[in-house]
Design a protein around this motif. Structure first.
Motif, PDB file in Angstrom:
ATOM      1  N   SER A  35       0.812  -1.219   0.000  1.00 24.77           N
ATOM      2  CA  SER A  35       0.000   0.000   0.000  1.00 24.77           C
ATOM      3  C   SER A  35       0.846   1.269   0.000  1.00 24.77           C
ATOM      4  N   GLY A  36       2.123   1.169  -0.348  1.00 23.99           N
ATOM      5  CA  GLY A  36       2.981   2.342  -0.448  1.00 23.99           C
ATOM      6  C   GLY A  36       4.015   2.388   0.660  1.00 23.99           C
ATOM      7  N   LEU A  37       4.556   3.571   0.937  1.00 15.27           N
ATOM      8  CA  LEU A  37       5.521   3.691   2.018  1.00 15.27           C
ATOM      9  C   LEU A  37       4.847   3.356   3.342  1.00 15.27           C
ATOM     10  N   GLU A  38       5.552   2.615   4.179  1.00 17.92           N
ATOM     11  CA  GLU A  38       4.987   2.227   5.465  1.00 17.92           C
ATOM     12  C   GLU A  38       4.589   3.468   6.257  1.00 17.92           C
ATOM     13  N   HIS A  39       3.388   3.434   6.809  1.00 18.77           N
ATOM     14  CA  HIS A  39       2.807   4.500   7.630  1.00 18.77           C
ATOM     15  C   HIS A  39       2.357   5.721   6.831  1.00 18.77           C
ATOM     16  N   ASP A  40       2.503   5.698   5.514  1.00 24.13           N
ATOM     17  CA  ASP A  40       2.092   6.862   4.740  1.00 24.13           C
ATOM     18  C   ASP A  40       0.577   6.971   4.684  1.00 24.13           C
ATOM     19  N   ARG A  42      -1.609   6.687   6.796  1.00 18.55           N
ATOM     20  CA  ARG A  42      -2.312   5.647   7.541  1.00 18.55           C
ATOM     21  C   ARG A  42      -3.460   6.236   8.339  1.00 18.55           C
ATOM     22  N   TRP A  43      -3.296   7.471   8.788  1.00 16.08           N
ATOM     23  CA  TRP A  43      -4.337   8.172   9.532  1.00 16.08           C
ATOM     24  C   TRP A  43      -4.853   9.344   8.704  1.00 16.08           C
ATOM     25  N   ALA A  44      -6.077   9.755   9.010  1.00 13.73           N
ATOM     26  CA  ALA A  44      -6.655  10.930   8.356  1.00 13.73           C
ATOM     27  C   ALA A  44      -7.609  11.623   9.313  1.00 13.73           C
ATOM     28  N   VAL A  45      -7.825  12.887   9.065  1.00 16.01           N
ATOM     29  CA  VAL A  45      -8.808  13.671   9.806  1.00 16.01           C
ATOM     30  C   VAL A  45     -10.129  13.590   9.049  1.00 16.01           C
ATOM     31  N   TYR A  46     -11.209  13.340   9.792  1.00 16.49           N
ATOM     32  CA  TYR A  46     -12.543  13.194   9.195  1.00 16.49           C
ATOM     33  C   TYR A  46     -13.464  14.304   9.671  1.00 16.49           C
ATOM     34  N   THR A  47     -14.356  14.720   8.787  1.00 13.68           N
ATOM     35  CA  THR A  47     -15.381  15.699   9.133  1.00 13.68           C
ATOM     36  C   THR A  47     -16.602  14.993   9.720  1.00 13.68           C
ATOM     37  N   HIS A  48     -17.551  15.754  10.205  1.00 18.68           N
ATOM     38  CA  HIS A  48     -18.705  15.184  10.908  1.00 18.68           C
ATOM     39  C   HIS A  48     -19.551  14.293  10.009  1.00 18.68           C
ATOM     40  N   ASP A  49     -19.504  14.535   8.687  1.00 16.63           N
ATOM     41  CA  ASP A  49     -20.317  13.740   7.760  1.00 16.63           C
ATOM     42  C   ASP A  49     -19.556  12.557   7.175  1.00 16.63           C
ATOM     43  N   GLY A 115      -6.756   4.158   8.562  1.00 15.76           N
ATOM     44  CA  GLY A 115      -7.264   3.548   7.350  1.00 15.76           C
ATOM     45  C   GLY A 115      -7.550   2.068   7.575  1.00 15.76           C
ATOM     46  N   THR A 116      -8.550   1.569   6.897  1.00 17.43           N
ATOM     47  CA  THR A 116      -8.890   0.139   6.957  1.00 17.43           C
ATOM     48  C   THR A 116      -8.881  -0.371   5.514  1.00 17.43           C
ATOM     49  N   THR A 117      -9.982  -0.926   5.072  1.00 20.34           N
ATOM     50  CA  THR A 117     -10.074  -1.276   3.655  1.00 20.34           C
ATOM     51  C   THR A 117     -10.242  -0.025   2.804  1.00 20.34           C
ATOM     52  N   LEU A 118     -10.692   1.068   3.427  1.00 21.28           N
ATOM     53  CA  LEU A 118     -10.788   2.346   2.743  1.00 21.28           C
ATOM     54  C   LEU A 118      -9.443   3.055   2.853  1.00 21.28           C
TER      55      LEU A 118
END
Length: 244
Positions: A35-40, A42-49, A115-118
């Motif tokens: 899935s690319g560089l390790e840890h790249d 991997r996390w994201a900020v999500y909005t309320h929707d 991140g998961t499958t998404l």
């Protein structure tokens, strides 16, 4: 063997972005996973929707101006990234206080998720640019172009001749160092994000219009991983022909 083929350059720089759409982290070496560089990203900020914060608005993404002023990093001892505010305050991404700090800073409900499958990548697991393309764009804009504006994973030193070199690599394999092989896919489409400042990087002369006129609104290329392994700054990059 990986070094068979036509040498095209060497790895000049490596970057990962532990939290998507934040300013990233320069590396000397990196592990390349499917899935690319390790840890790249991997996390994201999500909005309320449920949208993933980004520099643009699509079905998946939501713009949150100013997030690029925050940085994210891993120190090698802990697999949980630190997110730093523009004032330098560190927050662990798995600490509820981090979401509270983001919510307060941006005036809207924001959370952090792994991140998961998404996948959190916009287009592809890997993104690379060359010094040739940076020189070509610098010639169009009349001044030096900061590579970090384009948020690449790999910057390849292919020389200083101004040429959008990698747009002719679609479908070919690149071997990087002794282990890793990637296949180059399409060019990387660009949005207004490349003209926005980010932590440690001034926006500079606007580039989006020039790319629209001269390079089909693309800069750099997308790539997928065929063979995992380790890569490092200075590694030889060879072109091996049509990808599988």
């Amino acid at each position: 063997m990986p070094h068979q083929g036509t040498p095209v350059g060497r790895v000049l720089a490596l970057y990962r972005y532990p939290v998507k759409s934040t300013s990233g982290q320069a590396l000397g070496t990196a592990a390349v996973t499917p899935s690319g560089l390790e840890h790249d990203r991997r996390w994201a900020v999500y909005t309320h929707d449920g949208g993933i914060t980004s520099g643009k608005r699509t079905r998946r993404f939501r713009p949150v101006p100013g997030l690029l002023d925050w940085t994210s990093e891993l120190d090698g001892r802990d697999r949980v990234p630190l997110l730093r505010s523009p004032a330098g305050v560190p927050y662990r991404v798995d600490d509820p206080a981090t979401a509270d700090a983001l919510t307060t800073a941006f005036g809207q409900e924001l959370t952090l998720r792994q991140g998961t499958t998404l996948q959190h990548h916009d287009e592809s697991p890997l993104h690379l640019v060359t010094t040739s393309s940076l020189a070509a764009l610098a010639e169009l804009l009349g001044g030096e172009v900061e590579e970090r504006r384009f948020r690449p994973n790999l910057v390849l030193d292919t020389g200083s001749d101004p040429l959008f070199l990698e747009r002719d690599w679609a479908g070919v394999e690149l071997a990087i160092g002794d282990e890793v092989v990637i296949t180059v896919d399409a060019g990387m489409p660009r949005c207004a994000m490349i003209d926005q400042p980010q932590a440690g990087v001034v926006a500079g002369t606007k580039a989006l219009k020039a790319l629209s006129v001269h390079n089909g609104l693309e800069f750099g290329v997308q790539a997928r991983v065929d063979r995992i392994g380790a890569i490092g700054v200075g590694d030889l990059v060879t072109l091996r022909g049509t990808g599988s």
